[in-house]
Design a protein around this motif. Structure first.
Motif, PDB file in Angstrom:
ATOM      1  N   GLU A 444       0.831  -1.189   0.000  1.00 28.98           N
ATOM      2  CA  GLU A 444       0.000   0.000   0.000  1.00 28.98           C
ATOM      3  C   GLU A 444       0.872   1.248   0.000  1.00 28.98           C
ATOM      4  O   GLU A 444       2.005   1.228   0.480  1.00 28.98           O
ATOM      5  N   VAL A 445       0.339   2.363  -0.547  1.00 31.02           N
ATOM      6  CA  VAL A 445       1.064   3.621  -0.485  1.00 31.02           C
ATOM      7  C   VAL A 445       1.283   3.972   0.981  1.00 31.02           C
ATOM      8  O   VAL A 445       0.384   3.903   1.799  1.00 31.02           O
ATOM      9  N   GLY A 446       2.495   4.379   1.319  1.00 37.93           N
ATOM     10  CA  GLY A 446       2.851   4.601   2.708  1.00 37.93           C
ATOM     11  C   GLY A 446       3.605   3.432   3.290  1.00 37.93           C
ATOM     12  O   GLY A 446       4.262   3.546   4.314  1.00 37.93           O
ATOM     13  N   HIS A 447       3.538   2.289   2.635  1.00 43.54           N
ATOM     14  CA  HIS A 447       4.323   1.127   3.029  1.00 43.54           C
ATOM     15  C   HIS A 447       5.710   1.257   2.419  1.00 43.54           C
ATOM     16  O   HIS A 447       5.862   1.817   1.338  1.00 43.54           O
ATOM     17  N   PRO A 448       6.780   0.784   3.103  1.00 47.35           N
ATOM     18  CA  PRO A 448       8.129   0.976   2.568  1.00 47.35           C
ATOM     19  C   PRO A 448       8.396   0.257   1.259  1.00 47.35           C
ATOM     20  O   PRO A 448       9.381   0.526   0.607  1.00 47.35           O
ATOM     21  N   HIS A 449       7.546  -0.650   0.840  1.00 48.14           N
ATOM     22  CA  HIS A 449       7.752  -1.345  -0.429  1.00 48.14           C
ATOM     23  C   HIS A 449       6.795  -0.797  -1.480  1.00 48.14           C
ATOM     24  O   HIS A 449       5.720  -0.309  -1.152  1.00 48.14           O
ATOM     25  N   PRO A 450       7.155  -0.856  -2.759  1.00 46.36           N
ATOM     26  CA  PRO A 450       6.269  -0.346  -3.803  1.00 46.36           C
ATOM     27  C   PRO A 450       4.904  -1.016  -3.750  1.00 46.36           C
ATOM     28  O   PRO A 450       4.778  -2.159  -3.323  1.00 46.36           O
ATOM     29  N   PRO A 451       3.862  -0.293  -4.169  1.00 44.96           N
ATOM     30  CA  PRO A 451       2.503  -0.828  -4.043  1.00 44.96           C
ATOM     31  C   PRO A 451       2.273  -2.004  -4.974  1.00 44.96           C
ATOM     32  O   PRO A 451       2.705  -2.009  -6.114  1.00 44.96           O
ATOM     33  N   SER A 452       1.579  -3.002  -4.467  1.00 45.11           N
ATOM     34  CA  SER A 452       1.280  -4.169  -5.285  1.00 45.11           C
ATOM     35  C   SER A 452      -0.057  -3.949  -5.982  1.00 45.11           C
ATOM     36  O   SER A 452      -1.066  -4.562  -5.657  1.00 45.11           O
ATOM     37  N   ARG A 453      -0.066  -3.014  -6.934  1.00 42.44           N
ATOM     38  CA  ARG A 453      -1.258  -2.758  -7.715  1.00 42.44           C
ATOM     39  C   ARG A 453      -1.487  -3.922  -8.675  1.00 42.44           C
ATOM     40  O   ARG A 453      -0.553  -4.658  -9.008  1.00 42.44           O
ATOM     41  N   PRO A 454      -2.720  -4.111  -9.147  1.00 42.90           N
ATOM     42  CA  PRO A 454      -2.940  -5.174 -10.135  1.00 42.90           C
ATOM     43  C   PRO A 454      -2.043  -4.973 -11.344  1.00 42.90           C
ATOM     44  O   PRO A 454      -1.824  -3.845 -11.797  1.00 42.90           O
ATOM     45  N   ALA A 455      -1.513  -6.074 -11.861  1.00 43.39           N
ATOM     46  CA  ALA A 455      -0.615  -5.971 -13.008  1.00 43.39           C
ATOM     47  C   ALA A 455      -1.330  -5.410 -14.227  1.00 43.39           C
ATOM     48  O   ALA A 455      -0.757  -4.634 -14.994  1.00 43.39           O
ATOM     49  N   ILE A 456      -2.602  -5.782 -14.406  1.00 44.65           N
ATOM     50  CA  ILE A 456      -3.354  -5.369 -15.587  1.00 44.65           C
ATOM     51  C   ILE A 456      -4.776  -5.012 -15.171  1.00 44.65           C
ATOM     52  O   ILE A 456      -5.415  -5.759 -14.421  1.00 44.65           O
ATOM     53  N   ARG A 457      -5.260  -3.864 -15.656  1.00 46.52           N
ATOM     54  CA  ARG A 457      -6.636  -3.446 -15.364  1.00 46.52           C
ATOM     55  C   ARG A 457      -7.304  -3.001 -16.660  1.00 46.52           C
ATOM     56  O   ARG A 457      -6.728  -2.221 -17.434  1.00 46.52           O
ATOM     57  N   PHE A 458      -8.514  -3.516 -16.895  1.00 47.47           N
ATOM     58  CA  PHE A 458      -9.312  -3.130 -18.053  1.00 47.47           C
ATOM     59  C   PHE A 458     -10.538  -2.370 -17.573  1.00 47.47           C
ATOM     60  O   PHE A 458     -11.272  -2.861 -16.706  1.00 47.47           O
ATOM     61  N   GLN A 459     -10.785  -1.206 -18.157  1.00 43.58           N
ATOM     62  CA  GLN A 459     -12.000  -0.470 -17.834  1.00 43.58           C
ATOM     63  C   GLN A 459     -13.168  -1.053 -18.606  1.00 43.58           C
ATOM     64  O   GLN A 459     -13.086  -1.270 -19.819  1.00 43.58           O
ATOM     65  N   LEU A 460     -14.270  -1.316 -17.902  1.00 39.99           N
ATOM     66  CA  LEU A 460     -15.461  -1.872 -18.538  1.00 39.99           C
ATOM     67  C   LEU A 460     -16.219  -0.782 -19.289  1.00 39.99           C
ATOM     68  O   LEU A 460     -16.287   0.367 -18.834  1.00 39.99           O
ATOM     69  N   PRO A 470     -15.850   5.144 -13.664  1.00 35.31           N
ATOM     70  CA  PRO A 470     -15.363   3.955 -14.367  1.00 35.31           C
ATOM     71  C   PRO A 470     -15.279   2.743 -13.456  1.00 35.31           C
ATOM     72  O   PRO A 470     -15.050   2.858 -12.244  1.00 35.31           O
ATOM     73  N   ARG A 471     -15.503   1.568 -14.042  1.00 35.51           N
ATOM     74  CA  ARG A 471     -15.346   0.302 -13.343  1.00 35.51           C
ATOM     75  C   ARG A 471     -14.303  -0.534 -14.084  1.00 35.51           C
ATOM     76  O   ARG A 471     -14.257  -0.529 -15.317  1.00 35.51           O
ATOM     77  N   PHE A 472     -13.511  -1.275 -13.325  1.00 31.96           N
ATOM     78  CA  PHE A 472     -12.402  -2.035 -13.909  1.00 31.96           C
ATOM     79  C   PHE A 472     -12.473  -3.501 -13.498  1.00 31.96           C
ATOM     80  O   PHE A 472     -13.015  -3.839 -12.436  1.00 31.96           O
ATOM     81  N   VAL A 473     -11.914  -4.346 -14.352  1.00 28.34           N
ATOM     82  CA  VAL A 473     -11.610  -5.721 -13.955  1.00 28.34           C
ATOM     83  C   VAL A 473     -10.085  -5.834 -13.929  1.00 28.34           C
ATOM     84  O   VAL A 473      -9.386  -5.195 -14.721  1.00 28.34           O
ATOM     85  N   SER A 474      -9.578  -6.627 -12.997  1.00 24.44           N
ATOM     86  CA  SER A 474      -8.135  -6.690 -12.778  1.00 24.44           C
ATOM     87  C   SER A 474      -7.618  -8.118 -12.920  1.00 24.44           C
ATOM     88  O   SER A 474      -8.341  -9.090 -12.616  1.00 24.44           O
ATOM     89  N   TYR A 475      -6.380  -8.225 -13.366  1.00 24.83           N
ATOM     90  CA  TYR A 475      -5.703  -9.515 -13.497  1.00 24.83           C
ATOM     91  C   TYR A 475      -4.279  -9.368 -12.963  1.00 24.83           C
ATOM     92  O   TYR A 475      -3.656  -8.312 -13.112  1.00 24.83           O
ATOM     93  N   ASP A 476      -3.781 -10.437 -12.381  1.00 28.89           N
ATOM     94  CA  ASP A 476      -2.409 -10.396 -11.865  1.00 28.89           C
ATOM     95  C   ASP A 476      -1.406 -10.953 -12.866  1.00 28.89           C
ATOM     96  O   ASP A 476      -0.207 -10.973 -12.606  1.00 28.89           O
ATOM     97  N   ARG A 477      -1.895 -11.428 -14.017  1.00 26.74           N
ATOM     98  CA  ARG A 477      -1.002 -11.968 -15.040  1.00 26.74           C
ATOM     99  C   ARG A 477      -1.717 -11.932 -16.389  1.00 26.74           C
ATOM    100  O   ARG A 477      -2.910 -11.674 -16.462  1.00 26.74           O
ATOM    101  N   TRP A 478      -0.943 -12.160 -17.469  1.00 31.31           N
ATOM    102  CA  TRP A 478      -1.539 -12.220 -18.802  1.00 31.31           C
ATOM    103  C   TRP A 478      -0.814 -13.279 -19.619  1.00 31.31           C
ATOM    104  O   TRP A 478       0.417 -13.292 -19.640  1.00 31.31           O
TER     105      TRP A 478
END
Length: 496
Positions: A444-460, A470-478
């Motif tokens: 998370e932002v504020g955590h000493p490590h970079p944020p683990s945001r979803p790798a890929i997000r598509f806006q519906l 906007p609404r998104f679907v997220s994937y951790d890989r492709w």
């Protein structure tokens, strides 16, 4: 014609200072309120005097400034009288606006070039224009000239956050190259917003555009050298700006997105890069599946002639591309080499050897830099070792980015692309060194490590378009994990 293969050095050409009738373009690309329009006239002869030599620009600035001082003095006096009359009866919010306008005009009179810019942005922030919100750090503005290695002079503006009393902190740096055919005002609102949040934000006009010297070379080797020259300037001014020269990111939209990735690939001082509506492979963008994108080429060439000075080689390469489609025997090696040297994908190993964090954001209906190509760029960079975050938004070319840049972000549903970009910069340029707050999760932002945001997000897609959240679907890989469990066949179902 297929994938690009390499490009020899292009010949050096002297900067062009010739002026034409089409060079005189007013800088009215961003609606920054009526008051900011006044600031534009005083502060940015850049848009009014494109293509002139620097001596001519300075003379024009002096003439415009002398005229504006007299006019704006009268405005300032009138506003002060109005302010006195309404003080006893007007509500507080009205007094605040009148006071801001008076301050804006007063600042404009004192130093027409820089002070007007700073005052206009302070006013925009005070009235919460677009994504701006009141508060944050005071911001100082500076206009400067960056001299590249070949002597080409580039115009730039920088928004500098101010330290608070007793503070010794240094600020991360974000460098923003311009988009195709957009002027010095393009990122002004974002510069103010991010500087108030604690970033030194430098925007520069790439060579060949408006009052930057040289020719438009479409992100060629000279443009890459220019990006490094800008970073040199940051290093020289780091102490004065309280900038952290070890924490530099690059961000750009469209043409600027390609420049950001290429600059990051060739200069290790860039610690992260974000390409918004940019490209990965120039051949794929201009002639995907061997089909030249004539409409977009015409748009790009016409606008470059209107507000810049394109290298004649651009048109020659396009003619070569069209000829190659008609004649399979044509020699396309020079064309492919020219395109490869301008394609970030070609430098994936160089970029990702140091595991560069990269944000790629493109739009689903973009017919110039299509979303499939963005996925290919993501796969290439991810496979080479970069840490890649991908956003696919709804809209045509640069549609997700433009409302906030143009000052109309509040008129449509808020698009998260700029929030994600700032979060990305926060994670990789200034991760917190403090322990994470109670309950905070890894990344998370504020955590000493970079944020683990979803790798890929598509806006519906939504029937209401850009006017709903906007609404998104997220994937951790492709390809996504869900795809592996599904088999689709054409024809009759198989029996047995």
């Amino acid at each position: 014609p297929g994938a690009a293969r390499g490009l020899p050095e292009t010949t050096n050409r002297p900067p062009s200072h010739a002026r034409t009738a089409t060079d005189r373009m007013p800088s009215t690309l961003q609606p920054l309120l009526l008051f900011a329009s006044l600031a534009t006239a005083a502060a940015f002869p850049d848009g009014l005097w494109t293509g002139a030599s620097y001596d001519g620009i300075e003379a024009a600035e002096e003439a415009v400034a002398l005229h504006q001082v007299e006019v704006l003095k009268q405005f300032a006096n009138s506003v002060e009288e109005v302010k006195e009359r309404v003080q006893k009866t007007a509500p507080g919010w009205a007094l605040g606006i009148v006071s801001a306008v008076a301050g804006f005009l007063d600042e404009t009179v004192q130093v027409p070039a820089v002070k007007a810019h700073a005052a206009a942005m302070s006013l925009a922030q005070a009235v919460s224009l677009s994504d701006l919100r009141p508060g944050g750090r005071p911001v100082r503005w500076e206009h400067l000239t960056v001299v590249s290695g070949d002597g080409t002079r580039l115009r730039a503006t920088v928004a500098i956050p101010q330290q608070r009393g007793g503070e010794r902190a240094s600020f991360p740096v974000v460098v923003m190259p311009n988009s195709w055919a957009l002027c010095v005002l393009e990122y002004t609102l974002k510069q103010q917003e991010w500087a108030a949040a604690g970033y030194v934000v430098l925007h520069y006009q790439a060579r060949g555009w408006f009052n930057s010297e040289g020719l438009i070379e479409v992100a060629g080797p000279a443009d890459v050298a220019d990006a490094s020259a800008v970073l040199d300037e940051v290093g020289k001014r780091a102490a004065e700006w309280r900038a952290d020269a070890e924490a530099i990111g690059m961000v750009g939209v469209s043409y600027g997105g390609g420049l950001a990735l290429l600059g990051a690939a060739h200069d290790a001082r860039v610690k992260c890069a974000a390409s918004l509506s940019g490209w990965g492979n120039l051949t794929r963008a201009l002639a995907g599946q061997a089909a030249p994108n004539q409409v977009w080429f015409d748009i790009l060439m016409s606008t470059s002639i209107l507000v810049g000075r394109p290298d004649p080689q651009i048109h020659a390469m396009w003619e070569s591309l069209v000829s190659a489609v008609v004649d399979p025997a044509a020699n396309v090696d020079p064309l492919l080499a020219w395109a490869e040297e301008r394609s970030p994908e070609a430098f994936a190993a160089k970029m990702c050897g140091r595991r560069l964090p990269v944000l790629v954001s493109n739009n689903a209906q973009d017919e110039l830099f299509v979303s499939d190509a963005a996925l290919m760029l993501r796969q290439t960079l991810h496979g080479a070792g970069c840490r890649v975050q991908l956003l696919i938004n709804q809209g045509v070319h640069a549609m997700a980015e433009l409302p906030s840049l143009a000052g109309i972000g509040g008129l449509v549903a808020h698009q998260p692309v700029w929030d994600e970009t700032l979060r990305f910069m926060q994670a990789h340029l200034r991760p917190s060194k403090e322990p994470p707050p109670a309950g905070a999760q890894q990344g998370e932002v504020g955590h000493p490590h970079p944020p683990s945001r979803p790798a890929i997000r598509f806006q519906l897609r939504s029937p209401e378009g850009i006017f709903v959240a906007p609404r998104f679907v997220s994937y951790d890989r492709w390809p996504p994990r869900e795809q592996e469990a599904v088999s689709l066949r054409l024809g009759q179902p198989l029996l047995g």
